[in-house]
Design a protein around this motif. Structure first.
Motif, PDB file in Angstrom:
ATOM      1  N   ARG A 137      13.266 -24.164 -17.282  1.00 11.05           N
ATOM      2  CA  ARG A 137      14.850 -24.504 -17.228  1.00 11.05           C
ATOM      3  C   ARG A 137      15.132 -22.851 -16.387  1.00 11.05           C
ATOM      4  NH1 ARG A 137      14.262 -26.515 -22.466  1.00 11.05           N
ATOM      5  NH2 ARG A 137      14.647 -24.264 -23.207  1.00 11.05           N
ATOM      6  N   GLN A 138      14.587 -21.546 -16.953  1.00 13.91           N
ATOM      7  CA  GLN A 138      14.798 -20.906 -17.137  1.00 13.91           C
ATOM      8  C   GLN A 138      14.814 -20.207 -15.665  1.00 13.91           C
ATOM      9  OE1 GLN A 138      16.983 -20.680 -19.712  1.00 13.91           O
ATOM     10  NE2 GLN A 138      17.135 -18.630 -19.465  1.00 13.91           N
ATOM     11  N   VAL A 139      13.645 -20.556 -15.026  1.00 12.06           N
ATOM     12  CA  VAL A 139      13.270 -20.042 -13.928  1.00 12.06           C
ATOM     13  C   VAL A 139      14.253 -20.299 -12.895  1.00 12.06           C
ATOM     14  CG1 VAL A 139      12.323 -22.120 -13.218  1.00 12.06           C
ATOM     15  CG2 VAL A 139      11.698 -20.060 -12.455  1.00 12.06           C
ATOM     16  N   GLN A 140      15.642 -21.448 -13.240  1.00 15.78           N
ATOM     17  CA  GLN A 140      16.500 -21.827 -12.283  1.00 15.78           C
ATOM     18  C   GLN A 140      17.744 -20.258 -12.319  1.00 15.78           C
ATOM     19  OE1 GLN A 140      17.347 -25.749 -13.049  1.00 15.78           O
ATOM     20  NE2 GLN A 140      15.934 -26.128 -14.243  1.00 15.78           N
ATOM     21  N   GLU A 141      17.890 -19.992 -13.783  1.00 18.80           N
ATOM     22  CA  GLU A 141      18.252 -18.619 -13.992  1.00 18.80           C
ATOM     23  C   GLU A 141      17.897 -16.970 -12.651  1.00 18.80           C
ATOM     24  OE1 GLU A 141      22.057 -17.397 -15.013  1.00 18.80           O
ATOM     25  OE2 GLU A 141      21.505 -19.322 -14.056  1.00 18.80           O
ATOM     26  N   VAL A 142      16.914 -17.291 -13.174  1.00 18.91           N
ATOM     27  CA  VAL A 142      15.757 -16.052 -12.338  1.00 18.91           C
ATOM     28  C   VAL A 142      16.291 -16.108 -11.451  1.00 18.91           C
ATOM     29  CG1 VAL A 142      13.925 -14.926 -12.091  1.00 18.91           C
ATOM     30  CG2 VAL A 142      14.318 -15.820 -14.734  1.00 18.91           C
ATOM     31  N   LEU A 143      15.732 -17.125 -10.566  1.00 21.66           N
ATOM     32  CA  LEU A 143      15.842 -17.833  -9.140  1.00 21.66           C
ATOM     33  C   LEU A 143      17.630 -17.527  -8.519  1.00 21.66           C
ATOM     34  CD1 LEU A 143      13.960 -20.796  -8.161  1.00 21.66           C
ATOM     35  CD2 LEU A 143      13.199 -18.541  -8.159  1.00 21.66           C
ATOM     36  N   ARG A 144      18.163 -17.782  -9.357  1.00 17.16           N
ATOM     37  CA  ARG A 144      19.893 -17.498  -9.069  1.00 17.16           C
ATOM     38  C   ARG A 144      20.377 -16.213  -9.039  1.00 17.16           C
ATOM     39  NH1 ARG A 144      24.691 -16.554 -11.202  1.00 17.16           N
ATOM     40  NH2 ARG A 144      23.415 -16.051 -13.289  1.00 17.16           N
ATOM     41  N   LEU A 145      19.823 -15.043  -9.976  1.00 14.12           N
ATOM     42  CA  LEU A 145      19.656 -13.397 -10.450  1.00 14.12           C
ATOM     43  C   LEU A 145      19.406 -12.718  -9.285  1.00 14.12           C
ATOM     44  CD1 LEU A 145      19.689 -13.871 -14.022  1.00 14.12           C
ATOM     45  CD2 LEU A 145      21.757 -13.355 -13.118  1.00 14.12           C
ATOM     46  N   ALA A 146      18.198 -13.072  -9.088  1.00  9.36           N
ATOM     47  CA  ALA A 146      17.163 -12.619  -7.784  1.00  9.36           C
ATOM     48  C   ALA A 146      17.652 -12.563  -6.842  1.00  9.36           C
ATOM     49  CB  ALA A 146      15.848 -12.700  -7.735  1.00  9.36           C
ATOM     50  N   ALA A 147      18.453 -14.073  -6.191  1.00 11.12           N
ATOM     51  CA  ALA A 147      19.152 -14.554  -4.937  1.00 11.12           C
ATOM     52  C   ALA A 147      20.327 -13.246  -5.176  1.00 11.12           C
ATOM     53  CB  ALA A 147      19.571 -15.574  -4.766  1.00 11.12           C
ATOM     54  N   GLN A 148      20.457 -13.443  -6.132  1.00 12.12           N
ATOM     55  CA  GLN A 148      22.229 -12.561  -6.524  1.00 12.12           C
ATOM     56  C   GLN A 148      21.876 -10.901  -5.959  1.00 12.12           C
ATOM     57  OE1 GLN A 148      24.526 -12.895 -10.025  1.00 12.12           O
ATOM     58  NE2 GLN A 148      25.069 -14.708  -9.438  1.00 12.12           N
ATOM     59  N   ARG A 149      20.607 -10.663  -6.903  1.00 12.13           N
ATOM     60  CA  ARG A 149      20.002  -8.789  -7.036  1.00 12.13           C
ATOM     61  C   ARG A 149      20.253  -8.666  -5.778  1.00 12.13           C
ATOM     62  NH1 ARG A 149      22.621  -5.861 -10.308  1.00 12.13           N
ATOM     63  NH2 ARG A 149      23.368  -7.383 -12.674  1.00 12.13           N
ATOM     64  N   MET A 150      19.377  -8.784  -4.675  1.00  9.43           N
ATOM     65  CA  MET A 150      18.363  -9.125  -3.543  1.00  9.43           C
ATOM     66  C   MET A 150      19.690  -9.156  -2.064  1.00  9.43           C
ATOM     67  SD  MET A 150      14.926 -10.002  -3.835  1.00  9.43           S
ATOM     68  CE  MET A 150      14.647 -11.090  -3.973  1.00  9.43           C
ATOM     69  N   THR A 151      19.499  -8.665  -0.989  1.00 10.55           N
ATOM     70  CA  THR A 151      20.477  -8.232   0.407  1.00 10.55           C
ATOM     71  C   THR A 151      19.582  -9.985   0.828  1.00 10.55           C
ATOM     72  OG1 THR A 151      20.725  -7.973   2.177  1.00 10.55           O
ATOM     73  CG2 THR A 151      18.246  -7.739   1.627  1.00 10.55           C
ATOM     74  N   ARG A 152      20.602 -10.470   1.475  1.00 11.04           N
ATOM     75  CA  ARG A 152      20.652 -11.463   2.670  1.00 11.04           C
ATOM     76  C   ARG A 152      19.735 -11.596   3.427  1.00 11.04           C
ATOM     77  NH1 ARG A 152      23.885 -15.818   0.423  1.00 11.04           N
ATOM     78  NH2 ARG A 152      24.246 -16.540   2.269  1.00 11.04           N
TER      79      ARG A 152
END
Length: 336
Positions: free
Chosen positions: A312-327
């Protein structure tokens, strides 16, 4: 012959009732089948279907590809293969000049490089909404640390110097700090936060799920210490007075972070299940981050130290990582 006022025979009544019952059953079945079908369709299956705009075409839904890489570490002197989850469009001709942010996702004690790409983790499916390259390295039971007792077991140096370089050579990654993140579960959660604190110039985001954050102060001779943990503690961290312990103690690293340097650290994220045996040390670490005014986010959620929680939590980590890094960025296509 019975008159029109006479009661019909019992077998006719039964037959008429049976016919009505069958008719009602058929009508109920026709009404209920669509409802049951919809209720039993998993949300993930619905999300995986092509959108209505492509339903009439022959387009095939894109999926994230998992690629296994055979890697020989010169530092460790051993084969340390790793797995890579590539974005869905990575191999398309239109994306040949595209570079992607990369997330290094670390496994836990007793695990290996295959854990996060196994069926139980469903990482490729969870990664589908994000344009990320995800690297799952082999860390063995080395706590992502250079060993106090085995000179060749340089698992921190291997990760920072060999692995990152090899990934950048093979794949079209964004090679600046804002295009790189690290995360992990349990042992990997400790490793991820440690890398973020010790090498802040390398990572924009560091995340821990159920992290074994106080491991550098664990005593292998403590009677309550689980037996399966003791060999790795002795091998990696050595005796309680070993110099390897303080330089890898993330509580100490946070306490000694100068006030002016806090903003230079990657954004730190940590979560832990409220029924997890590691919840106490996670709360303590989050409290220390708050005290030191280090930007972070801490979540306490229902759950245990197990794969249902991490899945469950890795889905949130992926979302946050994508937000914090450049596109993803367009650049010259890199030779593979």
């Amino acid at each position: 012959m019975l008159s029109s006022n006479a009661a019909p025979p019992r077998h006719r009544i039964a037959a008429a009732q049976d016919a009505r019952t069958r008719l009602l059953s058929l009508l109920l079945l026709l009404l209920l089948v669509p409802v049951a079908t919809t209720a039993q369709t998993p949300a993930s299956a619905t999300a995986a279907r092509p959108s209505s705009s492509s339903a009439g075409s022959n387009a095939t839904p894109r999926v994230n590809k998992i690629e296994a890489v055979a890697f020989q570490s010169t530092l460790v002197g051993a084969a340390l293969p790793y797995n890579v989850v590539l974005p869905a469009d990575y191999a398309l001709p239109a994306a040949r000049a595209k570079r992607y942010p990369v997330l290094y996702l670390l496994h836990g004690l007793g695990g290996n490089a295959g854990d996060w790409v196994s069926d139980r983790a469903q990482l490729a499916r969870h990664a589908a909404p994000h344009e990320l390259i995800i690297v799952v390295p082999e860390g063995r039971d080395a706590w992502y640390t250079d060993s106090a007792t085995v000179p060749a077991d340089k698992y921190e140096t291997y990760f920072l110097e060999e692995l990152v370089t090899d990934v950048q050579r093979r794949f079209r990654t964004i090679e600046t700090r804002d295009g790189r993140a690290v995360a992990g579960l349990s042992m990997g959660g400790y490793g991820a936060l440690k890398f973020g604190l010790k090498q802040p110039e390398m990572f924009a985001f560091a995340a821990s799920m159920s992290g074994a954050l106080a491991v550098a102060s664990w005593d292998a001779d403590e009677p309550t210490m689980p037996e399966f943990v003791k060999p790795s503690l002795r091998r990696v961290f050595g005796a309680m007075d070993s110099p390897v312990r303080p330089v890898n103690d993330i509580f100490k690293l946070v306490r000694e972070t100068p006030a002016g340097r806090a903003s230079a650290l990657p954004f730190l994220y940590l979560d832990c299940g409220t029924e997890d045996f590691l919840i106490g040390s996670n709360r303590d670490f989050a409290g220390l981050l708050l005290q030191q005014k280090i930007p972070h986010e801490f979540r306490q959620l229902p759950g245990k130290h197990d794969w249902p929680y991490w899945n469950r939590q890795v889905q949130e980590v992926l979302r946050l990582a994508a937000q914090r890094m450049t596109r993803p960025q367009n650049a010259r296509a890199a030779a593979r």
